[in-house]
Design a protein around this motif. Structure first.
Motif, mmCIF file in Angstrom:
data_model
loop_
_atom_site.group_PDB
_atom_site.id
_atom_site.type_symbol
_atom_site.label_atom_id
_atom_site.label_comp_id
_atom_site.label_asym_id
_atom_site.label_seq_id
_atom_site.Cartn_x
_atom_site.Cartn_y
_atom_site.Cartn_z
ATOM 1 N N ILE A 192 17.652 42.511 11.089
ATOM 2 C CA ILE A 192 16.514 41.621 10.825
ATOM 3 C C ILE A 192 15.249 42.373 11.214
ATOM 4 O O ILE A 192 15.166 42.917 12.316
ATOM 5 C CB ILE A 192 16.644 40.320 11.635
ATOM 6 N N PHE A 193 14.284 42.417 10.306
ATOM 7 C CA PHE A 193 13.092 43.238 10.522
ATOM 8 C C PHE A 193 11.913 42.410 11.014
ATOM 9 O O PHE A 193 11.913 41.186 10.963
ATOM 10 C CB PHE A 193 12.706 43.940 9.222
ATOM 11 N N GLN A 194 10.884 43.157 11.414
ATOM 12 C CA GLN A 194 9.691 42.514 11.961
ATOM 13 C C GLN A 194 8.938 41.692 10.917
ATOM 14 O O GLN A 194 8.515 40.585 11.175
ATOM 15 C CB GLN A 194 8.756 43.594 12.519
ATOM 16 N N ASP A 195 8.766 42.276 9.724
ATOM 17 C CA ASP A 195 7.923 41.630 8.729
ATOM 18 C C ASP A 195 8.785 40.897 7.714
ATOM 19 O O ASP A 195 9.346 41.501 6.812
ATOM 20 C CB ASP A 195 7.073 42.691 8.028
ATOM 21 N N PHE A 230 18.570 43.672 20.466
ATOM 22 C CA PHE A 230 17.308 42.971 20.278
ATOM 23 C C PHE A 230 16.161 43.863 20.717
ATOM 24 O O PHE A 230 16.127 44.329 21.854
ATOM 25 C CB PHE A 230 17.342 41.695 21.127
ATOM 26 N N ILE A 231 15.225 44.099 19.804
ATOM 27 C CA ILE A 231 14.150 45.032 20.103
ATOM 28 C C ILE A 231 12.820 44.323 20.164
ATOM 29 O O ILE A 231 12.495 43.524 19.284
ATOM 30 C CB ILE A 231 14.123 46.142 19.049
ATOM 31 N N SER A 232 12.053 44.599 21.215
ATOM 32 C CA SER A 232 10.743 43.980 21.336
ATOM 33 C C SER A 232 9.868 44.805 22.269
ATOM 34 O O SER A 232 10.367 45.494 23.143
ATOM 35 C CB SER A 232 10.901 42.571 21.895
ATOM 36 N N HIS A 233 8.549 44.730 22.056
ATOM 37 C CA HIS A 233 7.662 45.376 23.020
ATOM 38 C C HIS A 233 7.224 44.344 24.053
ATOM 39 O O HIS A 233 6.497 44.652 24.979
ATOM 40 C CB HIS A 233 6.451 45.974 22.301
ATOM 41 N N ASP A 234 7.687 43.107 23.886
ATOM 42 C CA ASP A 234 7.218 41.995 24.693
ATOM 43 C C ASP A 234 8.267 41.605 25.738
ATOM 44 O O ASP A 234 9.303 41.030 25.417
ATOM 45 C CB ASP A 234 6.946 40.818 23.741
ATOM 46 N N LEU A 235 7.975 41.929 27.002
ATOM 47 C CA LEU A 235 8.968 41.667 28.048
ATOM 48 C C LEU A 235 9.256 40.186 28.236
ATOM 49 O O LEU A 235 10.368 39.809 28.604
ATOM 50 C CB LEU A 235 8.489 42.264 29.369
ATOM 51 N N ALA A 236 8.254 39.346 27.976
ATOM 52 C CA ALA A 236 8.467 37.912 28.154
ATOM 53 C C ALA A 236 9.518 37.413 27.159
ATOM 54 O O ALA A 236 10.371 36.590 27.492
ATOM 55 C CB ALA A 236 7.144 37.165 27.968
ATOM 56 N N VAL A 237 9.478 37.943 25.933
ATOM 57 C CA VAL A 237 10.451 37.567 24.908
ATOM 58 C C VAL A 237 11.843 38.078 25.280
ATOM 59 O O VAL A 237 12.845 37.363 25.192
ATOM 60 C CB VAL A 237 10.015 38.144 23.535
ATOM 61 N N VAL A 238 11.875 39.305 25.734
ATOM 62 C CA VAL A 238 13.141 39.929 26.082
ATOM 63 C C VAL A 238 13.824 39.190 27.233
ATOM 64 O O VAL A 238 15.027 38.996 27.253
ATOM 65 C CB VAL A 238 12.858 41.403 26.445
ATOM 66 N N PRO A 262 11.869 40.746 15.762
ATOM 67 C CA PRO A 262 11.990 39.690 14.753
ATOM 68 C C PRO A 262 10.885 38.644 14.816
ATOM 69 O O PRO A 262 10.654 37.952 13.838
ATOM 70 C CB PRO A 262 13.354 39.052 15.053
ATOM 71 N N THR A 263 10.207 38.538 15.943
ATOM 72 C CA THR A 263 9.193 37.481 16.031
ATOM 73 C C THR A 263 7.794 38.023 16.292
ATOM 74 O O THR A 263 6.857 37.257 16.503
ATOM 75 C CB THR A 263 9.547 36.473 17.147
ATOM 76 N N SER A 264 7.634 39.339 16.262
ATOM 77 C CA SER A 264 6.320 39.911 16.617
ATOM 78 C C SER A 264 5.219 39.547 15.638
ATOM 79 O O SER A 264 4.057 39.528 15.994
ATOM 80 C CB SER A 264 6.417 41.428 16.713
ATOM 81 N N ALA A 265 5.608 39.267 14.388
ATOM 82 C CA ALA A 265 4.575 38.963 13.390
ATOM 83 C C ALA A 265 4.249 37.470 13.369
ATOM 84 O O ALA A 265 3.469 37.029 12.541
ATOM 85 C CB ALA A 265 5.049 39.424 12.012
ATOM 86 N N LEU A 266 4.868 36.690 14.266
ATOM 87 C CA LEU A 266 4.724 35.239 14.178
ATOM 88 C C LEU A 266 3.821 34.667 15.261
ATOM 89 O O LEU A 266 3.650 35.247 16.333
ATOM 90 C CB LEU A 266 6.106 34.579 14.283
ATOM 91 N N ILE A 296 12.062 30.379 16.569
ATOM 92 C CA ILE A 296 12.964 31.371 15.976
ATOM 93 C C ILE A 296 13.901 31.946 17.044
ATOM 94 O O ILE A 296 15.102 32.112 16.818
ATOM 95 C CB ILE A 296 12.153 32.502 15.305
ATOM 96 N N LEU A 297 13.352 32.209 18.227
ATOM 97 C CA LEU A 297 14.186 32.758 19.299
ATOM 98 C C LEU A 297 15.277 31.759 19.687
ATOM 99 O O LEU A 297 16.433 32.138 19.894
ATOM 100 C CB LEU A 297 13.331 33.116 20.514
ATOM 101 N N ASN A 298 14.902 30.471 19.764
ATOM 102 C CA ASN A 298 15.906 29.460 20.105
ATOM 103 C C ASN A 298 16.962 29.350 19.023
ATOM 104 O O ASN A 298 18.154 29.224 19.319
ATOM 105 C CB ASN A 298 15.240 28.107 20.358
#
Ligand SMILES: Nc1ncnc2c1ncn2[C@@H]1O[C@H](COP(=O)(O)OP(=O)(O)OP(=O)(O)O)[C@@H](O)[C@H]1O
Ligand SMILES: [Mg+2]
Length: 336
Positions: free
Chosen positions: A109-112, A223-231, A194-198, A206-208
């Motif tokens: 699943i991609f970012q955009d 699961f890849i993210s630059h956002d530690l809160a999401v991770v 997967p949720t960075s563009a949202l 989406i995360l739930n």
């Protein structure tokens, strides 16, 4: 590690590396007398993911997260290293059928969400495509029933299948991408931001949804993210990447409670303090160096408050017990 544990580790990545040739064209090199240039986007990446577990990769932009993701799903060839899924080597030495089965079992699943959906196809055709391609259903009625089920699974209306991607919001489009990814009945999903563009409010939905689907189908996530809160919300174990290398791998809770690598600490200090505990928030300092000419020794040393002479010279080895560890001289020497 016991046999049981080995068996549960469905995805194993070991020594995975990728170098890009980023040289100028031959004629320019001759005229400017410049040598070839190589960019090491990922180096010696090793981790494993157990069945039903979420393993996250975090790191600033350019740290090599997407490169690793693409190699894992086979979109990008590795320069070195191994990837096995349930013991099957991903490098295509298997028969066509085994390889096809492996492809079915892992999806990305991609970012955009907009760029990854064909704008000229109706949604039901988009979702039906993997069902047809992998021969999971053959007659028209069964396919359309299955597409309806998948749309419901991602909390959309089966009638939405008649619409085109541009008729949806960003969050809904990502739901469509998830439905398409699930169409082949995969076991392993690689989710690259997967949720960075949202929008933030849609991100949580989406995360739930992804968590619910994981529980329902026992999915394994990278699961890849630059956002530690999401991770933090998603992952059981977290790997922190810096300039193409894994610098720390830890249990999620442990990483937030007791970050060991100075880079991990820096990332954590930059997270907004939602609990309003009065903890001072510090911006991430410095910039990622040019990956074509990385600093010698530990690549993080120019930004590290704990760096000494050894850090400038010597690459820190990844020290760890099994599934967790850290690559840092300061930690090793007890200076951290
Ligand atoms: N096809 C390519 N050719 C040359 N260099 C590349 C290629 N793909 C990636 N790179 C380089 O490899 C490094 C890692 O890129 P990558 O996309 O994996 O980072 P990332 O961690 O996913 O970053 P982001 O958070 O911005 O998505 C970057 O320096 C990038 O410029
Ligand atoms: Mg990326």
């Amino acid at each position: 590690m016991g046999v049981d544990e080995l068996d549960r580790q469905t995805v194993r990545v070991s020594g995975l590396s990728r170098t890009f040739d980023v040289s100028k064209p031959w004629l320019n090199r001759v005229i400017e007398r410049s040598p070839k240039a190589f960019l090491k986007a990922a180096q010696d990446i090793t981790f494993s993911i157990s069945r039903g577990e979420t393993f996250a990769l975090v790191g600033e932009s350019g740290s090599g997260k997407s490169t690793v993701a693409k190699m894992v799903v086979g979109l990008l060839e590795a320069s070195a290293g191994e990837i096995t899924v349930d013991g099957v080597d991903m490098r295509g030495s298997q028969s066509g059928k085994a390889m096809r089965d492996l492809r079915r079992r892992m999806q990305m699943i991609f970012q955009d969400p907009y760029a990854s959906l064909n704008p000229r196809w109706r949604v039901d055709r988009i979702i039906a495509e993997p069902i047809r391609a992998f021969g999971l259903e053959n007659d028209k009625k069964a396919i359309s029933k299955r597409v309806g089920e998948l749309l419901e699974l991602v909390r959309l209306d089966p009638r939405d299948g008649a619409k085109y991607p541009h008729e949806f919001s960003g969050g809904q489009r990502q739901r469509i991408c998830i439905a398409r990814a699930l169409a082949s009945k995969p076991e392993f999903l690689v989710c690259d931001e997967p949720t960075s563009a949202l929008d933030v409010s849609v991100q949580a939905q989406i995360l739930n949804l992804m968590k619910d689907l994981q529980d329902e189908f026992g999915l394994t996530y990278l699961f890849i993210s630059h956002d530690l809160a999401v991770v933090r919300h998603m992952a059981k174990r977290i790997g922190v990447m810096y300039l193409g290398r894994l610098v720390e791998v830890a249990d999620g809770k442990e990483l937030f409670r007791n970050p060991r690598h100075p880079y991990t600490r820096m990332l954590l200090e930059a997270i907004p303090d939602l609990e309003m505990s009065g903890r001072p928030r510090k911006a991430v300092e410095g910039e990622i160096p040019n990956p074509i000419t990385p600093p010698p020794g530990c690549a993080f040393h120019p930004r590290c408050p704990l760096a000494n002479e050894r850090c400038k010279r010597e690459l820190p080895l990844f020290m760890g017990a099994g599934e967790t560890g850290v690559a840092c001289h300061a930690v090793e020497e007890g200076r951290a």
